[in-house]
Design a protein around this motif. Structure first.
Motif, PDB file in Angstrom:
ATOM      1  N   VAL A  55      30.932  54.660  27.442  1.00 16.33           N
ATOM      2  CA  VAL A  55      32.103  54.127  28.145  1.00 16.33           C
ATOM      3  C   VAL A  55      31.882  52.662  28.485  1.00 16.33           C
ATOM      4  CG1 VAL A  55      33.259  54.212  30.399  1.00 16.33           C
ATOM      5  CG2 VAL A  55      32.891  56.302  29.119  1.00 16.33           C
ATOM      6  N   GLY A  56      32.975  51.907  28.457  1.00 15.23           N
ATOM      7  CA  GLY A  56      32.909  50.575  29.034  1.00 15.23           C
ATOM      8  C   GLY A  56      33.248  49.452  28.082  1.00 15.23           C
ATOM      9  N   PRO A  57      33.266  48.264  28.682  1.00 14.08           N
ATOM     10  CA  PRO A  57      32.804  47.999  30.035  1.00 14.08           C
ATOM     11  C   PRO A  57      33.785  48.484  31.113  1.00 14.08           C
ATOM     12  CG  PRO A  57      33.585  45.974  29.040  1.00 14.08           C
ATOM     13  CD  PRO A  57      33.656  47.032  27.981  1.00 14.08           C
ATOM     14  N   VAL A  58      33.199  48.950  32.215  1.00 18.53           N
ATOM     15  CA  VAL A  58      33.941  49.333  33.410  1.00 18.53           C
ATOM     16  C   VAL A  58      33.585  48.322  34.487  1.00 18.53           C
ATOM     17  CG1 VAL A  58      34.154  51.074  35.230  1.00 18.53           C
ATOM     18  CG2 VAL A  58      34.092  51.780  32.832  1.00 18.53           C
ATOM     19  N   SER A  59      34.586  47.851  35.213  1.00 16.90           N
ATOM     20  CA  SER A  59      34.366  46.911  36.302  1.00 16.90           C
ATOM     21  C   SER A  59      34.685  47.596  37.622  1.00 16.90           C
ATOM     22  CB  SER A  59      35.265  45.688  36.117  1.00 16.90           C
ATOM     23  OG  SER A  59      35.173  44.853  37.253  1.00 16.90           O
ATOM     24  N   VAL A  60      33.744  47.529  38.568  1.00 21.10           N
ATOM     25  CA  VAL A  60      33.964  48.045  39.921  1.00 21.10           C
ATOM     26  C   VAL A  60      33.797  46.849  40.856  1.00 21.10           C
ATOM     27  CG1 VAL A  60      33.256  49.695  41.682  1.00 21.10           C
ATOM     28  CG2 VAL A  60      32.973  50.281  39.264  1.00 21.10           C
ATOM     29  N   SER A  61      34.864  46.522  41.615  1.00 17.53           N
ATOM     30  CA  SER A  61      34.780  45.358  42.488  1.00 17.53           C
ATOM     31  C   SER A  61      35.393  45.651  43.851  1.00 17.53           C
ATOM     32  CB  SER A  61      35.495  44.153  41.846  1.00 17.53           C
ATOM     33  OG  SER A  61      36.874  44.401  41.744  1.00 17.53           O
ATOM     34  N   ASP A  62      34.881  44.939  44.852  1.00 17.14           N
ATOM     35  CA  ASP A  62      35.435  44.954  46.209  1.00 17.14           C
ATOM     36  C   ASP A  62      35.660  46.365  46.736  1.00 17.14           C
ATOM     37  OD1 ASP A  62      35.739  42.003  46.373  1.00 17.14           O
ATOM     38  OD2 ASP A  62      37.142  42.353  44.723  1.00 17.14           O
ATOM     39  N   SER A  63      34.732  47.267  46.430  1.00 17.15           N
ATOM     40  CA  SER A  63      34.881  48.677  46.799  1.00 17.15           C
ATOM     41  C   SER A  63      33.722  49.150  47.657  1.00 17.15           C
ATOM     42  CB  SER A  63      34.974  49.538  45.527  1.00 17.15           C
ATOM     43  OG  SER A  63      36.146  49.229  44.795  1.00 17.15           O
ATOM     44  N   ALA A  64      33.971  50.194  48.449  1.00 16.19           N
ATOM     45  CA  ALA A  64      32.944  50.852  49.262  1.00 16.19           C
ATOM     46  C   ALA A  64      32.696  52.230  48.659  1.00 16.19           C
ATOM     47  CB  ALA A  64      33.406  50.981  50.700  1.00 16.19           C
ATOM     48  N   ILE A  65      31.432  52.489  48.291  1.00 14.94           N
ATOM     49  CA  ILE A  65      31.046  53.755  47.663  1.00 14.94           C
ATOM     50  C   ILE A  65      29.941  54.331  48.537  1.00 14.94           C
ATOM     51  CG2 ILE A  65      30.245  54.857  45.550  1.00 14.94           C
ATOM     52  CD1 ILE A  65      31.335  52.333  44.063  1.00 14.94           C
ATOM     53  N   LEU A  66      30.317  55.263  49.420  1.00 16.64           N
ATOM     54  CA  LEU A  66      29.452  55.664  50.517  1.00 16.64           C
ATOM     55  C   LEU A  66      29.345  57.182  50.650  1.00 16.64           C
ATOM     56  CD1 LEU A  66      31.182  53.343  53.148  1.00 16.64           C
ATOM     57  CD2 LEU A  66      29.184  52.777  51.776  1.00 16.64           C
ATOM     58  N   GLY A  67      28.137  57.666  50.953  1.00 19.14           N
ATOM     59  CA  GLY A  67      27.938  59.051  51.360  1.00 19.14           C
ATOM     60  C   GLY A  67      28.289  60.095  50.323  1.00 19.14           C
ATOM     61  N   ASN A  68      27.935  59.846  49.071  1.00 22.07           N
ATOM     62  CA  ASN A  68      28.202  60.810  48.010  1.00 22.07           C
ATOM     63  C   ASN A  68      26.948  61.634  47.703  1.00 22.07           C
ATOM     64  OD1 ASN A  68      31.030  60.012  47.321  1.00 22.07           O
ATOM     65  ND2 ASN A  68      30.006  58.042  47.083  1.00 22.07           N
ATOM     66  N   GLY A  69      27.152  62.806  47.085  1.00 21.86           N
ATOM     67  CA  GLY A  69      26.067  63.768  46.865  1.00 21.86           C
ATOM     68  C   GLY A  69      25.069  63.378  45.785  1.00 21.86           C
ATOM     69  N   TRP A  70      25.462  62.555  44.828  1.00 24.17           N
ATOM     70  CA  TRP A  70      24.544  62.057  43.807  1.00 24.17           C
ATOM     71  C   TRP A  70      24.383  60.562  44.057  1.00 24.17           C
ATOM     72  CZ3 TRP A  70      27.525  64.380  39.051  1.00 24.17           C
ATOM     73  CH2 TRP A  70      27.418  65.771  39.063  1.00 24.17           C
ATOM     74  N   SER A  71      24.366  59.771  42.990  1.00 25.48           N
ATOM     75  CA  SER A  71      24.320  58.321  43.130  1.00 25.48           C
ATOM     76  C   SER A  71      25.726  57.784  43.393  1.00 25.48           C
ATOM     77  CB  SER A  71      23.759  57.688  41.852  1.00 25.48           C
ATOM     78  OG  SER A  71      22.399  58.050  41.705  1.00 25.48           O
ATOM     79  N   GLY A  72      25.783  56.589  43.986  1.00 24.22           N
ATOM     80  CA  GLY A  72      27.083  55.947  44.189  1.00 24.22           C
ATOM     81  C   GLY A  72      27.776  55.719  42.861  1.00 24.22           C
ATOM     82  N   ILE A  73      27.025  55.165  41.904  1.00 21.00           N
ATOM     83  CA  ILE A  73      27.519  54.949  40.543  1.00 21.00           C
ATOM     84  C   ILE A  73      26.473  55.488  39.583  1.00 21.00           C
ATOM     85  CG2 ILE A  73      28.147  53.229  38.797  1.00 21.00           C
ATOM     86  CD1 ILE A  73      29.111  51.431  41.105  1.00 21.00           C
ATOM     87  N   GLY A  74      26.901  56.270  38.614  1.00 19.72           N
ATOM     88  CA  GLY A  74      26.009  56.803  37.590  1.00 19.72           C
ATOM     89  C   GLY A  74      26.587  56.547  36.220  1.00 19.72           C
TER      90      GLY A  74
END
Length: 189
Positions: A112-131
């Motif tokens: 997949v990609g490219p994927v862009s993640v910007s200006d976001s809060a990724i908090l308190g998830n059960g695995w990694s924030g981004i995988g």
């Protein structure tokens, strides 16, 4: 499992007026699935939640999808906020809050990609924030990625990761994964 909302052609999905709250919740399947044919769709200003096992808030299968200013939660075990699937599928995630997911906040499938993640809060998830799985590509800009159970970012070794002005806790972890296209063995006897 069923999906609450299936996008099958390009669409802008957002509240009709500023300040209006729209919640899409599913107890069996994705809250939204962006299917092939819905390329360049925009999902903006929504609250998206799923409650059951392996049900993602948004599954993206169509190229050039924009997910902007959304609040996403997928509380079921192995459920992710956003999953992007399909070789070369691109997605822009901006200004989102992704938290309380049983799985990862954002998960990129093989290639997949490219994927862009910007200006976001990724908090308190059960695995990694981004995988991300093998062959994927991601650019992370001005995000807060904290308090996730595994890593801030956990990716296969060959994933292209660019991080800019990002505040993260839990580090960038690269794991050994088989190559996307295994080469045949040429062992002599």
């Amino acid at each position: 499992a069923s999906t609450a909302t299936r996008l099958e052609k390009p669409i802008l999905l957002e509240p009709a007026s500023e300040g209006e709250e729209i919640v899409i919740e599913s107890d069996a399947g994705e809250a939204i699935a962006v299917m092939p044919g819905a390329e360049a769709s925009i999902i903006r200003g929504l609250t998206l939640r799923t409650l059951s096992f392996a049900s993602h808030a948004v599954s993206v299968y169509a190229d050039n999808t924009l997910i902007e200013r959304c609040s996403l939660q997928a509380s079921g075990r192995n459920s992710c906020g956003i999953v992007v699937t399909g070789r070369g599928v691109r997605c822009l995630i901006s200004g989102c809050s992704i938290s309380g997911c049983g799985g990862g906040g954002v998960l990129l499938a093989f290639g997949v990609g490219p994927v862009s993640v910007s200006d976001s809060a990724i908090l308190g998830n059960g695995w990694s924030g981004i995988g991300a799985f093998s062959g994927a590509s991601i650019v992370i800009t001005r995000c807060d990625i904290k308090e996730n159970k595994l890593y801030a970012v956990g990716v296969a070794r060959d994933v292209s990761v660019t991080m800019r002005e990002t505040n993260f806790q839990g580090g960038l972890h690269r794991y050994l994964a088989p190559p996307l296209h295994p080469q045949p063995s040429h062992q002599s006897r």
